[in-house]
Each structure stands twice: as C-alpha cells, then as structure tokens.
Scaffold this motif. Structure first.
Motif, PDB file in Angstrom:
ATOM      1  N   UNK A 138       0.787  -1.219   0.000  1.00  0.00           N
ATOM      2  CA  UNK A 138       0.000   0.000   0.000  1.00  0.00           C
ATOM      3  C   UNK A 138       0.820   1.271   0.000  1.00  0.00           C
ATOM      4  N   UNK A 139       2.134   1.167   0.161  1.00  0.00           N
ATOM      5  CA  UNK A 139       2.979   2.366   0.185  1.00  0.00           C
ATOM      6  C   UNK A 139       3.486   2.707  -1.213  1.00  0.00           C
ATOM      7  N   UNK A 140       3.896   3.952  -1.383  1.00  0.00           N
ATOM      8  CA  UNK A 140       4.550   4.413  -2.607  1.00  0.00           C
ATOM      9  C   UNK A 140       6.012   4.648  -2.273  1.00  0.00           C
ATOM     10  N   UNK A 141       6.904   4.082  -3.085  1.00  0.00           N
ATOM     11  CA  UNK A 141       8.333   4.269  -2.849  1.00  0.00           C
ATOM     12  C   UNK A 141       9.013   4.853  -4.082  1.00  0.00           C
ATOM     13  N   UNK A 142      10.100   5.534  -3.804  1.00  0.00           N
ATOM     14  CA  UNK A 142      10.953   6.114  -4.850  1.00  0.00           C
ATOM     15  C   UNK A 142      12.300   5.396  -4.785  1.00  0.00           C
ATOM     16  N   UNK A 175      23.398   3.447 -18.197  1.00  0.00           N
ATOM     17  CA  UNK A 175      24.745   3.546 -18.732  1.00  0.00           C
ATOM     18  C   UNK A 175      25.759   3.754 -17.606  1.00  0.00           C
ATOM     19  N   UNK A 176      27.047   3.526 -17.874  1.00  0.00           N
ATOM     20  CA  UNK A 176      28.068   3.749 -16.838  1.00  0.00           C
ATOM     21  C   UNK A 176      27.980   5.154 -16.260  1.00  0.00           C
ATOM     22  N   UNK A 177      27.959   5.225 -14.927  1.00  0.00           N
ATOM     23  CA  UNK A 177      27.892   6.514 -14.251  1.00  0.00           C
ATOM     24  C   UNK A 177      26.513   7.125 -14.180  1.00  0.00           C
ATOM     25  N   UNK A 178      25.521   6.501 -14.807  1.00  0.00           N
ATOM     26  CA  UNK A 178      24.196   7.095 -14.889  1.00  0.00           C
ATOM     27  C   UNK A 178      23.358   6.758 -13.650  1.00  0.00           C
ATOM     28  N   UNK A 179      22.380   7.640 -13.363  1.00  0.00           N
ATOM     29  CA  UNK A 179      21.406   7.405 -12.304  1.00  0.00           C
ATOM     30  C   UNK A 179      19.996   7.581 -12.861  1.00  0.00           C
ATOM     31  N   UNK A 180      19.096   6.694 -12.462  1.00  0.00           N
ATOM     32  CA  UNK A 180      17.692   6.752 -12.866  1.00  0.00           C
ATOM     33  C   UNK A 180      16.846   6.612 -11.609  1.00  0.00           C
ATOM     34  N   UNK A 181      15.775   7.422 -11.502  1.00  0.00           N
ATOM     35  CA  UNK A 181      14.856   7.321 -10.371  1.00  0.00           C
ATOM     36  C   UNK A 181      13.469   6.962 -10.869  1.00  0.00           C
ATOM     37  N   UNK A 182      12.815   6.024 -10.153  1.00  0.00           N
ATOM     38  CA  UNK A 182      11.511   5.506 -10.543  1.00  0.00           C
ATOM     39  C   UNK A 182      10.625   5.427  -9.305  1.00  0.00           C
ATOM     40  N   UNK A 183       9.321   5.262  -9.528  1.00  0.00           N
ATOM     41  CA  UNK A 183       8.400   5.188  -8.401  1.00  0.00           C
ATOM     42  C   UNK A 183       7.224   4.279  -8.741  1.00  0.00           C
ATOM     43  N   UNK A 184       6.692   3.599  -7.712  1.00  0.00           N
ATOM     44  CA  UNK A 184       5.533   2.726  -7.873  1.00  0.00           C
ATOM     45  C   UNK A 184       4.829   2.577  -6.540  1.00  0.00           C
ATOM     46  N   UNK A 185       3.559   2.176  -6.605  1.00  0.00           N
ATOM     47  CA  UNK A 185       2.802   1.797  -5.410  1.00  0.00           C
ATOM     48  C   UNK A 185       2.776   0.275  -5.315  1.00  0.00           C
ATOM     49  N   UNK A 186       3.086  -0.249  -4.150  1.00  0.00           N
ATOM     50  CA  UNK A 186       3.070  -1.698  -3.927  1.00  0.00           C
ATOM     51  C   UNK A 186       1.658  -2.101  -3.532  1.00  0.00           C
ATOM     52  N   UNK A 187       1.019  -2.849  -4.407  1.00  0.00           N
ATOM     53  CA  UNK A 187      -0.380  -3.154  -4.208  1.00  0.00           C
ATOM     54  C   UNK A 187      -0.678  -4.621  -4.477  1.00  0.00           C
ATOM     55  N   UNK A 188      -1.695  -5.122  -3.847  1.00  0.00           N
ATOM     56  CA  UNK A 188      -2.301  -6.435  -4.091  1.00  0.00           C
ATOM     57  C   UNK A 188      -1.555  -7.620  -3.487  1.00  0.00           C
ATOM     58  N   UNK A 189      -0.226  -7.686  -3.623  1.00  0.00           N
ATOM     59  CA  UNK A 189       0.475  -8.926  -3.291  1.00  0.00           C
ATOM     60  C   UNK A 189       1.665  -8.682  -2.365  1.00  0.00           C
ATOM     61  N   UNK A 190       1.823  -9.575  -1.409  1.00  0.00           N
ATOM     62  CA  UNK A 190       3.034  -9.598  -0.593  1.00  0.00           C
ATOM     63  C   UNK A 190       3.909 -10.765  -1.044  1.00  0.00           C
ATOM     64  N   UNK A 191       5.150 -10.778  -0.546  1.00  0.00           N
ATOM     65  CA  UNK A 191       6.044 -11.885  -0.863  1.00  0.00           C
ATOM     66  C   UNK A 191       7.331 -11.419  -1.495  1.00  0.00           C
TER      67      UNK A 191
END
Length: 610
Positions: A522-526, A570-586
């Motif tokens: 149920x949480x949103x993480x970055x 790519x080498x040296x690169x950084x990417x940031x993403x986000x999602x909500x964890x829903x429905x399933x545990x495990x």
C-alpha cells in the motif's frame, strides 16, 4: 550498412589515428600515408577500452599483410567484421583475451576497400580496416531475405497449457532444422492474447530432455502474486511435472492496461542457457475498444521478437555455456572463476532472428501497421530504423500506451525492452524496406547497438485502411504524488578478487535467502538505480509497473513517460523511478536483464510485506 563505411566517417577516424603514436614491440610507430606499402598493422586496445574504444580505430594494410591486435585492457574484446560472408557469418572475427595478442584471420583474402569492425562484447568500440593494394577477392555479401516471417500461433482461452519439449524448428533458410527447447514445439512459443481483467491460468509442463533440469517460467512485466512470479530457486517445474501460474490481469482492483509482455525461463544460474535454447514466448494484454482510437488491428497488428543465435555448420545451436565460468564459494559469498567470468561474460549470437527465423521478409500492403517490438536477446541492443528513413511512431512501451505518440527516426531497445510503434507504408508500393539496427554516433546513447539487417518488408498495393495516427492516447494512470526522498538505492557494479569475480547489486552477489529491501503493501516508494561499472546494464523490476521520474537529474524523454519495467542504465548514470506496492506480498526480484549478468550475481531480492 553492409560493412563498407561512409567516407566521412573514415576521414574522421583516420584524422584521429594520425595524431597517435604507439610503441609496439619496442619501436615507436606512427601511421603512414596510404601511398606507402603497409605490410603489417596493429590494433591497440588500452585500459578502459569498453569506454574509450579502440586506441587505433583506423588501420591500413596492403594485401597479404598481417593485422595484430594487442589487448592491454583488463577485459576481453573482439575484432569482428560488420560485413558478412556468403555463409552469413562475419568475414573476420577474433577474440582477444585480456593482456594478450591475437592475429586477425584471413586478412589476405579481403578485397581492397574499407572494412568496418567492432567489438561484439562492447559494440560502441568501432573501427575501420583499410585494405589497399593487392587485396584478395572476398567482398561483403549484401543480406538476402530468403524465408517468410512466421507470426506465432495465438492462444486466447482462460485456461492455457504450454508443454516445454525439444523440437526441430526452421530457423535458417536452408539445410537442417534446428533442435531447440520450446513451448509447444515452436520458437517462439504461442502468443497468448487476453483482455485486461480476464483472469488467465497457464499450466506449464516440463517434458524437456533428461539433464535439462528444473525450469521456472516468468511472465515479464505482469503484476501477479509472488508464488506465480517464476521464482528462480523455488516452486520449480521438475522434469515430468507441471505448474499452473495464475495471472488475474488486474492491478489494484482494475483491469490491467493493454500491455506487451513476454514469458521466458527464469531458472537461477541457467537463465541465459535456457533462453538461448528457446524457452521464450509473447503475451499481449488488450484494452477494451476505445471510441475514437483506431489503431491498426488484426493482420496489421504484428508482434516481432528480435533475438540472436549462433549455429554450427549443421544448423544446430552452438553451446556458448560449455566453457562458462565455474561458481566458487557459497550463498552470500558467490563468485565465478574462469576465462568467461565477469566482466567477460557476454553471450552474443552471429545471426539475428525475428520470430525465430533468420533474415525473414513480410509482405505488407501500403497501409499502416502496428509493430510490437521485443528485444529478447541475452546481451545485445538494437537501434531500430527503416532503410528509407520513414518515421516510427511510438505509441507505447511494453507496459502500456504513452500519453502522447512520439515520432522517432529510430528506437533503441536493450534486452527485455519493448516498444509499440506504428509504421505507415503508404507510398512505398513495389519497394523493399529493411528494418535494420544502426548504432548511434560514438559517445551518444545507442552507440553500443549492433549494426545489422533485421528483416525486410515487401510493400504491395494500397488497400482500405480504417486506422488513424493518434496524437493523445488513453495511457494508464501514473502513480502520484511521489515521495520527495529516495527509499532505496540499488547500485549495479562489479566485484573482483584475486582469482574470482561477480556482478553485484549494492556490493553483493545474489543470494536467494537474503532480503535486500522490504516495502510495505500500500505504500509508494521512490527508488534510485546507479551504475558504477564500465558497462551498460538493463535493470528489470518484478511485481509492479513503474513511473520513470528522473534520468541523471532530468525529466525522462517522451518515450519514457509511460509505465516501464526495464531501464537502460549507462556507466555513471542514475535513474529514479516510483511505484505503489499493491495487491500482493512476498518475494520479488530486481536484476540486470543481460542474462549472463543476472546468472553471475546481478540480481537481488526485495519483499513486499504487510
């Protein structure tokens, strides 16, 4: 495109080379003018070659001379001809182990002219060999397209059965069929096509040969329970047994958006081998009809799985894993030793396949087509474009439609990445257009893509076409708001000891018993990805569908502004993403989808917890 290089490119490379002097064999040698005979030439690779390229990107030799490669780097490299011979293989191809020398074979047979070459393991390394005077008779062969494209059979039911078995399939246009491990006797396996929200149960039966071992089938990109995720070490499908995977095709209580997924083996330490042998197939989730959205459909909606393999003279798959690295240590301390241990573990095929066939052709009408492009290769990237320069209109990723259609001249796809594009063949009646992969300029994103022909479109007469090119699209909702702070950083790197090495995430090789992060249901993480190695990686996350927030601190390009599950890093690169964890545990996985990297440690486990 077929192995000869443009004059401008050669001039730039030659100008670069003329400024550099190398001390080879104790004597300082400066490249000489072409007017003077050059019996022998040396290609030098210095430390950091994967990033810097060949130190001598242009060399010249007279007919009958010798080309020696000196590898001063800590990585293995190759000198491989872009041009293919009559057998469909590179005209020359030599691997040079770190800290050794090798001779380029058959140079004396080459005709006069410029021969482009590259490193198969690091394709952004590119160079030109000029043969001048008294050359041989070998000319580059223009690729021919000798067999029709096959679109896999489609399965649509709520209960689907797939049998893994060894079968002989047609891959090359002539000679014997190729023995492969398949789903239902074909490579790729049947394409499963289901409406979002309509639950689907897929039963996979293991009837592979003795010695193949247990298998695990992962539906790449889908949102489903941990037990149905194709775990790499648990819930395996033993030989003679079966397992049923349950795919509700829902997300947070709603129908899953239209997507282009694919299914493949995910067995720990054997993923590259099992995919190479054929355990791959496509899965299309469709949206209900949307008023006003008239995309190409039916026979004009074509899934294309692009991959590559190498073959023996009798048309059988080679076994690049026979001399693979050996594992040492135990869980928590795993590493690999041998000549093909990281970072020299790259499974690259000589022959590109589309839907399992080498250099196929497809007859099309002079109308619009929807092409669902998938790169299922174990290692290589493709920068796809059409030979006449007509645009590709990208309307989606593998995880759904984009907010807006994006006009592109080329589409770069790394392993496991997908793109949903529309091509308008109007005005091309009677022409043959080649879908090809063309590397970007050195130093640009996509410079490491393969240079190769992929397939041919044979354009016929015009025909009625009810489709329309869209501008805005009913794209799936993106998670919002997103946290301002990063919950987890995943650093992709290389760990090297005195005699062993491994690909790592956060400094550790994969251990299926270790949980590296816990996210609350149920949480949103970055999350942040960071690449500290010298090679590009392709990061895939299981469980959820993700929004791309930043790429090196900047907003992502338009084609990354929908949902994603696999990112180029790519080498040296950084990417940031986000999602909500829903429905399933495990338990779920995050890993590099360059399959040798995954097998050799670059995978981690995260748990979704109540």
């Amino acid at each position: 495109m077929w192995g000869r290089v443009r004059v401008g490119a050669v001039a730039v490379l030659l100008a670069t080379t003329a400024l550099v002097a190398y001390d080879v064999g104790g004597a300082s040698e400066t490249p000489q003018a072409f007017a003077e005979p050059v019996r022998n030439a040396t290609v030098v690779i210095e430390e950091g070659g994967a990033r810097k390229g060949y130190s001598t990107p242009a060399v010249t030799v007279t007919g009958g001379g010798t080309v020696t490669v000196v590898n001063l780097d800590s990585m293995d490299h190759t000198v491989t001809s872009v041009a293919k011979g009559a057998d469909g293989l590179p005209v020359f191809d030599v691997r040079i182990a770190a800290g050794t020398t090798a001779t380029v074979p058959d140079v004396e047979s080459l005709a006069d002219g410029d021969w482009a070459f590259y490193c198969k393991f690091h394709p952004s390394m590119r160079g030109v060999l000029t043969v001048a005077g008294a050359g041989g008779g070998v000319e580059p062969e223009r690729p021919s397209f000798d067999q029709p494209l096959v679109v896999p059979a489609t399965k649509r039911g709520a209960e689907i059965r797939l049998v893994m078995r060894r079968s002989r399939v047609r891959t090359l246009p002539h000679g014997r069929r190729t023995s492969m491990w398949t789903y239902d006797g074909t490579y790729p396996g049947p394409t499963i096509r289901r409406r979002g929200g309509r639950g689907t149960r897929v039963t996979v039966v293991n009837r592979l040969p003795k010695g193949a071992g247990s298998m695990s089938t992962h539906l790449h990109g889908d949102h489903h329970a941990s037990k149905d995720d194709g775990q790499p070490t648990s819930r395996l499908i033993r030989r003679g047994s079966s397992r049923t995977y349950d795919y509700p095709l829902t997300y947070d209580g709603r129908a899953e958006p239209g997507s282009f997924f694919w299914y493949h083996d995910h067995r720990m330490d054997r993923t590259a081998r099992n995919n190479w042998r054929g355990l791959q197939g496509m899965f299309i989730v469709t949206d209900p009809p949307t008023p006003g959205l008239r995309l190409p459909s039916g026979a004009r909606d074509i899934p294309l799985m692009i991959s590559e393999r190498s073959f023996t003279p009798s048309n059988q798959l080679t076994d690049p894993f026979a001399d693979g690295p050996s594992m040492v240590g135990h869980h928590g301390e795993m590493a690999w030793i041998g000549p093909n241990a990281p970072p020299d573990d790259a499974t690259v095929g000589d022959t590109v396949l589309v839907n399992g066939r080498a250099a196929p052709y497809l007859g099309v009408t002079a109308t619009r087509y929807r092409l669902r492009l998938l790169n299922s290769s174990p290692f290589s990237s493709y920068n796809l474009t059409l030979s006449d320069g007509r645009p590709l209109l990208q309307i989606g990723t593998g995880s759904g439609l984009l907010p807006r259609a994006v006009v592109r001249s080329s589409v770069l796809l790394g392993p496991a990445q997908r793109a949903d594009v529309i091509v308008d063949f109007s005005g091309a009646t009677g022409r043959r257009l080649v879908l090809e992969s063309v590397p970007a300029a050195i130093g640009s994103t996509g410079a490491d893509a393969r240079e190769t022909a992929v397939m041919e479109f044979r354009v016929g007469a015009s025909a009625p076409d009810p489709s329309r090119l869209p501008s805005r699209l009913p794209s799936p909702e993106l998670v919002s708001p997103v946290p301002a702070t990063v919950s987890k950083t995943w650093t992709f790197g290389l760990s090297e000891g005195h005699h062993s090495s491994s690909w790592t995430i956060n400094g550790q090789a994969f251990d299926p018993t270790r949980t590296d992060h816990r996210a609350g249901l149920g949480t949103v993480e970055r999350w942040r990805f960071r690449n500290t190695s010298d090679l590009t990686h392709y990061v895939h996350i299981h469980a959820e569908q993700w929004r791309t927030l930043l790429r090196d601190g900047k907003a992502p390009p338009p084609w990354e502004q929908g949902l994603e599950d696999t990112w180029r890093l790519e080498p040296g690169e950084e990417v940031e993403v986000s999602a909500r964890f829903t429905d399933y545990t495990g338990a779920f996985m995050i890993h590099c989808h360059m399959l040798d990297h995954e097998d050799h440690g670059m995978m981690a486990r995260f748990d979704v917890v109540p």
